[in-house]
Design an enzyme around this catalytic site. Sequence first.
Site, PDB file in Angstrom:
ATOM      1  N   CYS A 265       0.885  -1.167   0.000  1.00  0.00           N
ATOM      2  CA  CYS A 265       0.000   0.000   0.000  1.00  0.00           C
ATOM      3  C   CYS A 265       0.924   1.219   0.000  1.00  0.00           C
ATOM      4  O   CYS A 265       2.112   1.090  -0.284  1.00  0.00           O
ATOM      5  CB  CYS A 265      -0.991  -0.030   1.164  1.00  0.00           C
ATOM      6  SG  CYS A 265      -0.265   0.045   2.804  1.00  0.00           S
TER       7      CYS A 265
ATOM      8  N   HIS B 220      14.092 -16.395  11.231  1.00  0.00           N
ATOM      9  CA  HIS B 220      13.814 -16.469  12.674  1.00  0.00           C
ATOM     10  C   HIS B 220      12.319 -16.534  12.994  1.00  0.00           C
ATOM     11  O   HIS B 220      11.930 -17.215  13.929  1.00  0.00           O
ATOM     12  CB  HIS B 220      14.391 -15.245  13.395  1.00  0.00           C
ATOM     13  CG  HIS B 220      15.887 -15.232  13.454  1.00  0.00           C
ATOM     14  ND1 HIS B 220      16.581 -14.459  14.361  1.00  0.00           N
ATOM     15  CD2 HIS B 220      16.828 -15.875  12.727  1.00  0.00           C
ATOM     16  CE1 HIS B 220      17.887 -14.633  14.188  1.00  0.00           C
ATOM     17  NE2 HIS B 220      18.059 -15.481  13.184  1.00  0.00           N
TER      18      HIS B 220
HETATM   19  C1  RB5 Z   1      -3.891   5.269   0.511  1.00  0.00           C
HETATM   20  O1  RB5 Z   1      -3.915   6.602   0.170  1.00  0.00           O
HETATM   21  C2  RB5 Z   1      -3.004   4.998   1.719  1.00  0.00           C
HETATM   22  O2  RB5 Z   1      -3.583   5.526   2.852  1.00  0.00           O
HETATM   23  C3  RB5 Z   1      -2.758   3.518   1.835  1.00  0.00           C
HETATM   24  O3  RB5 Z   1      -2.216   3.036   0.657  1.00  0.00           O
HETATM   25  C4  RB5 Z   1      -1.779   3.049   2.901  1.00  0.00           C
HETATM   26  O4  RB5 Z   1      -0.642   3.860   2.926  1.00  0.00           O
HETATM   27  C5  RB5 Z   1      -2.289   2.788   4.223  1.00  0.00           C
HETATM   28  O5  RB5 Z   1      -1.549   2.302   5.106  1.00  0.00           O
END
Ligand code: RB5
Length: 151
Positions: free
Chosen positions: A66, A99
């Site tokens: 993300c 680990h």
């Molecule tokens: C998306 O904008 C962002 O909030 C997401 O990809 C991530 O970083 C959340 O942890």
Amino acid sequence: MKIGIAADHGGFSLKQHLLHILEADGYHITDFGAKSLDQQDDYPDYVAPLARAVAGGLVDRGIAICGSGVGAAIVANKFKGVRAALITETYSAHQGVEHDELNLICLGGRVIGPELAKEIIFAFLHARYSGEGRHQRRLDKLARIENDSFK
Ligand code: RB5
């Protein structure tokens, strides 16, 4: 080794890059999405199916991306049997497997560049759990905690 990968919009372009590299290297990868860039999408919608597949043994290792990698790690660790961590360098990428039997690696698509991500992913995929007594003792403790908290 069966690999799964997933990303929201914050990790989409890094996911596509890693998919290409891993497939070129001969890995069989299941892409849990997003299949196209959608700036409004939500990371749990892609990371949860990936984590479920790792928990159920459908894939051996997962890669979740993300924007920061934080949300991906939080979602993935909701699944029993998943050991996920946000990784930003190569030492932890292999030591986490050796680990702690790390089975789902989380990356921040807005944090690391494609070359470092590639090195991290190969360090993760090439590593094997050592099975040493002290590590197994800790994993057994972890499993007991998990069994209690997932009741
Ligand atoms: C998306 O904008 C962002 O909030 C997401 O990809 C991530 O970083 C959340 O942890």
